[in-house]
Every structure is written in structure tokens, then in C-alpha cells.
Design a protein around this motif. Structure first.
Motif, PDB file in Angstrom:
ATOM      1  N   ASP A  99       0.406  -1.336  -0.258  1.00 23.97           N
ATOM      2  CA  ASP A  99      -0.178  -0.199  -0.112  1.00 23.97           C
ATOM      3  C   ASP A  99       0.344   1.398  -0.305  1.00 23.97           C
ATOM      4  O   ASP A  99       1.640   1.443   0.316  1.00 23.97           O
ATOM      5  CB  ASP A  99      -1.113   0.163   1.305  1.00 23.97           C
ATOM      6  N   LYS A 104      -1.401   1.940   6.554  1.00 20.30           N
ATOM      7  CA  LYS A 104      -2.734   0.473   5.544  1.00 20.30           C
ATOM      8  C   LYS A 104      -2.328  -0.477   6.029  1.00 20.30           C
ATOM      9  O   LYS A 104      -3.073  -1.223   5.617  1.00 20.30           O
ATOM     10  CB  LYS A 104      -3.395   1.166   4.511  1.00 20.30           C
ATOM     11  N   GLY A 107      -3.236  -2.641   8.084  1.00 19.74           N
ATOM     12  CA  GLY A 107      -4.983  -2.616   8.840  1.00 19.74           C
ATOM     13  C   GLY A 107      -5.814  -3.734   7.201  1.00 19.74           C
ATOM     14  O   GLY A 107      -5.924  -4.391   6.920  1.00 19.74           O
ATOM     15  N   GLY A 108      -5.527  -2.254   5.892  1.00 17.10           N
ATOM     16  CA  GLY A 108      -6.522  -2.743   5.187  1.00 17.10           C
ATOM     17  C   GLY A 108      -5.216  -2.670   3.504  1.00 17.10           C
ATOM     18  O   GLY A 108      -6.006  -1.697   3.192  1.00 17.10           O
ATOM     19  N   GLY A 110      -4.529  -2.125   0.022  1.00 13.88           N
ATOM     20  CA  GLY A 110      -5.001  -2.025  -1.346  1.00 13.88           C
ATOM     21  C   GLY A 110      -4.711  -3.204  -2.392  1.00 13.88           C
ATOM     22  O   GLY A 110      -5.620  -3.549  -2.675  1.00 13.88           O
ATOM     23  N   TRP A 112      -2.368  -7.225  -2.772  1.00 11.52           N
ATOM     24  CA  TRP A 112      -2.248  -8.951  -2.237  1.00 11.52           C
ATOM     25  C   TRP A 112      -1.884  -9.932  -3.603  1.00 11.52           C
ATOM     26  O   TRP A 112      -2.738  -9.443  -4.714  1.00 11.52           O
ATOM     27  CB  TRP A 112      -3.966  -9.461  -1.941  1.00 11.52           C
TER      28      TRP A 112
END
Length: 122
Positions: A99, A104, A107-108, A110, A112
Motif C-alpha cells: 500500500d 494501511k 490494516g487494510g 490495497g 494482495w
């Protein structure tokens, strides 16, 4: 965008070592903070480790601290996860993540990869 391809997974006995690699293509690799997640059978994906754009600010989940080391080589567009003293509970599919925002990654993220299987036998 960035594409991520992991390699290096496999079967290893408890106490052994593996090194995972993740090669990125697309946009400039050094624009991204990088990390690793994992997902064990029947469990949710969990954060493992992350590293900043310049190879700084590495951090880890508590259960792998002192055993796993994340690093990156921006010249090779590659991030690594060196895993030592492996335990059966480390068995999981390991995913490379990226990311542009360092916060991020844990956590999340963008982006993968497809994942690589790591199996640790007792």
C-alpha cells in the motif's frame, strides 16, 4: 497499480526455517510500504509484518517477534520474510501485501498477492 507474486513456501519441520520472497511489478516499488499477512485453515487472515518504503520501520505481530524478519531490496523490487524457529501454529497461506500508505499495510492494504503455502510439521 502493483502486481505481487510470492514464492518460497513449502513443508518444513518444526524448528526449521523458510524464506518467502515477493516480487512486485507495475508502479515504482519504492512507492509502496510492504507487508505480509497469513491465513490458517478455519481462521481469519492476520497481519504478520510490515516494512516502510526505505526498509525502515519494520514491525511484527507479537507471536513472530524474534523469529521472523522482514526486509526489502528496492533494486530487485522484492520483499522478503525470513522465518526461523518455525512452529506448527505458523502453518498458513502467506500473502504479500502493498500500500502507498504505511499505516494501511497493517490494516487494510490495497494490494494482495495470491499467497504461498507454508506448512510446519511437528
Amino acid at each position: 497499480q502493483v502486481q505481487l507474486v510470492e514464492s518460497g513456501g513449502g513443508l518444513v519441520q518444526a524448528g526449521g526455517s523458510l524464506r518467502l520472497s515477493c516480487v512486485a511489478s507495475g508502479r515504482t516499488f519504492s512507492s509502496y510500504a510492504m507487508g505480509w499477512f497469513r491465513q490458517a485453515p478455519g481462521k481469519e487472515r492476520e497481519f504478520v509484518a510490515a516494512i516502510g518504503r526505505r526498509g525502515d520501520n519494520a514491525y511484527y505481530r507479537d507471536s513472530v517477534k524474534g523469529r521472523f524478519t522482514i526486509s526489502r531490496d528496492n533494486a530487485k523490487n522484492t520483499v522478503y520474510l525470513q522465518m526461523n524457529s518455525l512452529k506448527p501454529e505458523d502453518t498458513a497461506v502467506y500473502y504479500c501485501v502493498a500500500d502507498e500508505g504505511y499505516a494501511k499495510v497493517g490494516g487494510g492494504p490495497g494490494y494482495w498477492g495470491q499467497g504461498t503455502q507454508v506448512t510446519v510439521s511437528s
